[in-house]
Every structure is written in structure tokens, then in C-alpha cells.
Design an enzyme around this catalytic site. Structure first.
Site, PDB file in Angstrom:
ATOM      1  N   ASP A   1      38.642 -33.542 -10.992  1.00  0.00           N
ATOM      2  CA  ASP A   1      37.192 -33.399 -11.126  1.00  0.00           C
ATOM      3  C   ASP A   1      36.405 -33.460  -9.815  1.00  0.00           C
ATOM      4  O   ASP A   1      35.544 -32.624  -9.574  1.00  0.00           O
ATOM      5  CB  ASP A   1      36.665 -34.458 -12.105  1.00  0.00           C
ATOM      6  CG  ASP A   1      35.193 -34.295 -12.431  1.00  0.00           C
ATOM      7  OD1 ASP A   1      34.753 -33.149 -12.591  1.00  0.00           O
ATOM      8  OD2 ASP A   1      34.489 -35.312 -12.537  1.00  0.00           O
TER       9      ASP A   1
ATOM     10  N   SER B   1      38.303 -25.970  -8.468  1.00  0.00           N
ATOM     11  CA  SER B   1      37.707 -25.962  -9.800  1.00  0.00           C
ATOM     12  C   SER B   1      38.802 -26.244 -10.823  1.00  0.00           C
ATOM     13  O   SER B   1      39.711 -25.440 -11.007  1.00  0.00           O
ATOM     14  CB  SER B   1      37.061 -24.602 -10.088  1.00  0.00           C
ATOM     15  OG  SER B   1      36.791 -24.462 -11.468  1.00  0.00           O
TER      16      SER B   1
ATOM     17  N   ILE C   1      37.123 -25.375 -20.787  1.00  0.00           N
ATOM     18  CA  ILE C   1      38.454 -24.848 -21.084  1.00  0.00           C
ATOM     19  C   ILE C   1      38.764 -25.184 -22.538  1.00  0.00           C
ATOM     20  O   ILE C   1      38.689 -26.349 -22.953  1.00  0.00           O
ATOM     21  CB  ILE C   1      39.514 -25.451 -20.151  1.00  0.00           C
ATOM     22  CG1 ILE C   1      39.365 -24.861 -18.754  1.00  0.00           C
ATOM     23  CG2 ILE C   1      40.931 -25.183 -20.678  1.00  0.00           C
ATOM     24  CD1 ILE C   1      39.632 -23.359 -18.656  1.00  0.00           C
TER      25      ILE C   1
ATOM     26  N   LEU D   1      40.983 -32.498 -17.294  1.00  0.00           N
ATOM     27  CA  LEU D   1      41.810 -31.610 -16.486  1.00  0.00           C
ATOM     28  C   LEU D   1      42.081 -32.191 -15.102  1.00  0.00           C
ATOM     29  O   LEU D   1      41.251 -32.913 -14.543  1.00  0.00           O
ATOM     30  CB  LEU D   1      41.124 -30.246 -16.329  1.00  0.00           C
ATOM     31  CG  LEU D   1      40.752 -29.505 -17.617  1.00  0.00           C
ATOM     32  CD1 LEU D   1      39.898 -28.287 -17.293  1.00  0.00           C
ATOM     33  CD2 LEU D   1      41.998 -29.096 -18.396  1.00  0.00           C
TER      34      LEU D   1
ATOM     35  N   CYS E   1      31.139 -14.806 -30.974  1.00  0.00           N
ATOM     36  CA  CYS E   1      30.513 -16.102 -31.259  1.00  0.00           C
ATOM     37  C   CYS E   1      29.574 -16.515 -30.116  1.00  0.00           C
ATOM     38  O   CYS E   1      29.920 -16.387 -28.946  1.00  0.00           O
ATOM     39  CB  CYS E   1      31.587 -17.170 -31.453  1.00  0.00           C
ATOM     40  SG  CYS E   1      30.922 -18.825 -31.761  1.00  0.00           S
TER      41      CYS E   1
ATOM     42  N   CYS F   1      27.307 -28.381 -26.819  1.00  0.00           N
ATOM     43  CA  CYS F   1      28.011 -27.092 -26.771  1.00  0.00           C
ATOM     44  C   CYS F   1      29.472 -27.210 -27.193  1.00  0.00           C
ATOM     45  O   CYS F   1      30.101 -26.213 -27.555  1.00  0.00           O
ATOM     46  CB  CYS F   1      27.894 -26.455 -25.383  1.00  0.00           C
ATOM     47  SG  CYS F   1      28.693 -27.385 -24.059  1.00  0.00           S
TER      48      CYS F   1
ATOM     49  N   CYS G   1      31.173 -25.749 -31.289  1.00  0.00           N
ATOM     50  CA  CYS G   1      32.228 -24.748 -31.081  1.00  0.00           C
ATOM     51  C   CYS G   1      33.196 -24.730 -32.263  1.00  0.00           C
ATOM     52  O   CYS G   1      33.779 -25.766 -32.609  1.00  0.00           O
ATOM     53  CB  CYS G   1      32.983 -25.058 -29.793  1.00  0.00           C
ATOM     54  SG  CYS G   1      34.354 -23.914 -29.470  1.00  0.00           S
TER      55      CYS G   1
ATOM     56  N   ASN H   1      22.734 -56.151 -12.563  1.00  0.00           N
ATOM     57  CA  ASN H   1      23.798 -55.340 -11.966  1.00  0.00           C
ATOM     58  C   ASN H   1      25.169 -55.872 -12.366  1.00  0.00           C
ATOM     59  O   ASN H   1      26.088 -55.098 -12.683  1.00  0.00           O
ATOM     60  CB  ASN H   1      23.674 -55.346 -10.438  1.00  0.00           C
ATOM     61  CG  ASN H   1      22.478 -54.553  -9.957  1.00  0.00           C
ATOM     62  OD1 ASN H   1      22.057 -53.606 -10.611  1.00  0.00           O
ATOM     63  ND2 ASN H   1      21.930 -54.947  -8.828  1.00  0.00           N
TER      64      ASN H   1
ATOM     65  N   LYS I   1      20.698 -47.272 -12.799  1.00  0.00           N
ATOM     66  CA  LYS I   1      19.347 -46.693 -12.783  1.00  0.00           C
ATOM     67  C   LYS I   1      19.195 -45.480 -13.701  1.00  0.00           C
ATOM     68  O   LYS I   1      18.264 -45.433 -14.521  1.00  0.00           O
ATOM     69  CB  LYS I   1      18.941 -46.343 -11.346  1.00  0.00           C
ATOM     70  CG  LYS I   1      17.518 -45.809 -11.220  1.00  0.00           C
ATOM     71  CD  LYS I   1      17.191 -45.536  -9.759  1.00  0.00           C
ATOM     72  CE  LYS I   1      15.820 -44.937  -9.580  1.00  0.00           C
ATOM     73  NZ  LYS I   1      15.518 -44.647  -8.172  1.00  0.00           N
TER      74      LYS I   1
END
Length: 378
Positions: free
Chosen positions: A134, A139, A158, A169, A191, A243, A247, A280, A298
Site C-alpha cells: 500500500d 500500484s 481489484i 494487496l 453494470c 462502492c 457491487c 492521546n 484529529k
């Protein structure tokens, strides 16, 4: 060493260490991605969290000069929470996105990639490896797509045949020339459920995301949230799953075999009011092990305040007044003032009018004026 035999052994070992899916691709340049990233940059669609130059993000050999292959991995996470607590009118709750449930996936996947790299080096002592999850230059989605882990859906996730898009991933660059796997055919078809459901229109078109409008990005910012998004955030404290939820490929997908990602319901869906004045130390103790805490408390507190506005929670007025009066951070004071106006009780309006008289930060005063405007508009 027979590379084909090694590949089979690596695949078998990956299953033993909790990797749900593994794929192999070349270390060739990601040509199409390079053009897409340049276009995103020109349009101002990037989040700003990206690491490295476009060249570093698309040319693996800039990172590992000897690179011959990239091994992509996927690890599934749950889509449903067992024994999820329900909020009440007196005790409203926020929600962290599914990708933040349980232990920080960066930690989990890095450990598994390290085991995989060590296994390869035991077999091939002069093997060169570099892993990332990540936050690296490559990518993850582009690597996973080319390695046959899944196809890149219109929602920019993906999508795997087995686990839908609910997968983390990671990848391992190596100098071993593994035979590449074939990509999976795109199956989104006509779709457009994700495009239609996106709360802010961040999905510009299938496969193109304006990160500056994406709630998943916006919940991580530390500034005042732009007005147009405040009513869109709902009770989200970190991230957004819309999203993915709509799906069709994720229908009935829910895997709980990775125990590290099993959510603590009180952490993944916490009460909102206690977040307003959390220390904190307490924040680190309660939320520090999850990926959603990486930006600190924050943004979470700001989002919690906006969630109380979403619910118009009158039971939070006294707490919000205290935050507006005493918090040293302008973004938190100002957001609390705006939320008090949104809730709209006389006590809230009176407190804003009193506080505005001694407030010195122009940004906070502006938010207070917007809060008072709710009364004038009623």
C-alpha cells in the site's frame, strides 16, 4: 534450480502462511498505468498520499535494478461484523471502514511477505527481493491485475473471483524470472452500480477516481472538511465502503478465516461522544493497532463531530459546547460550532453567540457564523 518447480513450491508455501491468493507477473514497465497517472496528475485527481514519482511507480527496475518478476498476494478480510452494536438516540455510533477492522493490514501483510521472501532466499540464496504493501511506490492494484489476482473494477478495486473486492494487496519484487500468470478478464460489463451509488461523484467514470472527492480520502484529511461534503460523510469515521457494498460481485462475500482482521465491535463501531475528548494515550490504546489510526486522532474527532451533526444529536450539545470553548485546535472548535448550529437547539445557538465574542481565529469565527446561519434559515 528449476524455476517452474520453485514457483509451485512458493505457491504451496504461500497457502501455509495465510496468503489467500498469489500471482506472478513480469517486472516490465506498467505503460498504460503511466499514462493514466499522468492524466490523473493533470486533472488534479491524486490524493497527495502517493509515494514516489510516476516513473518510480510504474518502472519496477527503478526500485530493484535486477528485477525480473513481481509476486502479487491477496489476503481476504470480512465484510460483515459479528455482534455489531446498535446505536441509540442517546448513544450514537460511528463506523470505521472494513479495510480498517482488526489489526493494521500493513503489519500483517508485511510479515507474510517477509516470510515469503525468506522462504525464497532459503531456496535461492542469491535471490534479491523487495516487498511493499500500500505505501510503496508500485500500484498494488496494477500489479495484482497483471498478475491475475483479479480484474480492476469500475469502482477502482481489484475484484477477485473468490473473495470479491474485500482483499488486501501486496507485492514482492524479485530477480527470479518466474513465468507470469495471465490476467483475468474484466467482468463489470454494463453494470454501473458503484458509479451511481458513490455519495460524492468521486467515481468520474468506470476505473477513474477523483481522490479529492472520495470520502475514503476526505475522512483522512486534517483540515476543515469542505461544506459540500459535510452532509455526505454520514457517520463514517474513517474510509468508505459504499462502492464495494453495492457491487454485485461482493454479494454474499464474507470471509472470517483471517483472525487478525476480525473486528472488535466497540472499536470498529465506537460511541461518538467519548471520542470528542479522548486523550492521546487512550486513543492509541484503543485504536492504535488499526490502520484507521495512522493519521492520529484529529481527523477521527472531526469526523465524529460531523457524525453528530448527521444525527442532529441533541444529547451531544453540552459536550460540543465544551469542545467549541476549550479545544486548542481551530479545526475542531470550528467544526463543533458548525455542528451545534446544525443540531439547532436554543442552548446551542446561545453558546455559539457567546463564544464568537471572544474567539480570535478567523476560520473558527467563519464556522460559528455558518452555525448561526442555520437559525436564520429556519
Amino acid at each position: 534450480m528449476d524455476i517452474s518447480i520453485l514457483k509451485k513450491e512458493v505457491i504451496q508455501y504461500s497457502k501455509q502462511i495465510g496468503i489467500d491468493k498469489i500471482g506472478f507477473t513480469t517486472a516490465d514497465v506498467f505503460t498504460e498505468l503511466k499514462e493514466r497517472l499522468r492524466r490523473q496528475q493533470e486533472l488534479g485527481y491524486q490524493s497527495g498520499f502517493e509515494k514516489g514519482t510516476i516513473e518510480e511507480r510504474t518502472e519496477p527496475r527503478r526500485l530493484v535494478p535486477e528485477a525480473q518478476s513481481i509476486i502479487a498476494i491477496a489476503v481476504a478480510y470480512p465484510s460483515r461484523m459479528k455482534n455489531a452494536p446498535r446505536g441509540t438516540k442517546e448513544n450514537r455510533r460511528g463506523i470505521f471502514c472494513r479495510a480498517s477492522w482488526g489489526v493494521d493490514y500493513h503489519v500483517v501483510l508485511r510479515e507474510r511477505l517477509e516470510k515469503l521472501a525468506n522462504y525464497i532466499k532459503e531456496k535461492v540464496p542469491d535471490a534479491v527481493t523487495k516487498s511493499m504493501v500500500d505505501t510503496g511506490e508500485l500500484s498494488d492494484r496494477a500489479v495484482a491485475e497483471r498478475a491475475g489476482i483479479g480484474f480492476s473494477g469500475k469502482n477502482c478495486s481489484i475484484i477477485t473471483p473468490e473473495f470479491g473486492s474485500y482483499v488486501y494487496l501486496g507485492e514482492l519484487i524479485t530477480n527470479i524470472p518466474f513465468t507470469p500468470d495471465k490476467p483475468i478478464e474484466d467482468s463489470c460489463g454494463d453494470c454501473r452500480k458503484c458509479l451511481d451509488a458513490c455519495p460524492t461523484g468521486a467515481l468520474v467514470q468506470g476505473g477513474q477516481l477523483n481522490a479529492q472527492r472520495c470520502i475514503a480520502f476526505l475522512t483522512q484529511t486534517k483540515t476543515f472538511l469542505p461544506d459540500e461534503f459535510r452532509d455526505k460523510i454520514g457517520n463514517r469515521l474513517y474510509g468508505c465502503d459504499t462502492c464495494q457494498q453495492v457491487c454485485p460481485r461482493n454479494r454474499h462475500v464474507d470471509f472470517h478465516h483471517q483472525t487478525e482482521f476480525e473486528p472488535d465491535p466497540e472499536v470498529a463501531k465506537p460511541l461518538l461522544k467519548p471520542l470528542l475528548k479522548i486523550s492521546n494515550r487512550t486513543f492509541r490504546e484503543k485504536f492504535g493497532s488499526m490502520s484507521g489510526s495512522w493519521r492520529g486522532k484529529k481527523p477521527i474527532q472531526r469526523n465524529a463531530i460531523l457524525a453528530l451533526a448527521h444525527f442532529k444529536d441533541k444529547t451531544a450539545v453540552k459536550d460540543l459546547i465544551e469542545v467549541m470553548r476549550e479545544d486548542v485546535r481551530p479545526e475542531i472548535r470550528g467544526t463543533a460550532a458548525w455542528t451545534l448550529g446544525k443540531i439547532g437547539t436554543e442552548e446551542a445557538f446561545a453558546a455559539i453567540e457567546e463564544a464568537i465574542a471572544y474567539e480570535t481565529d478567523e476560520r473558527v469565527i467563519y464556522e460559528m457564523e455558518k452555525g448561526l446561519q442555520f437559525r436564520r434559515n429556519d
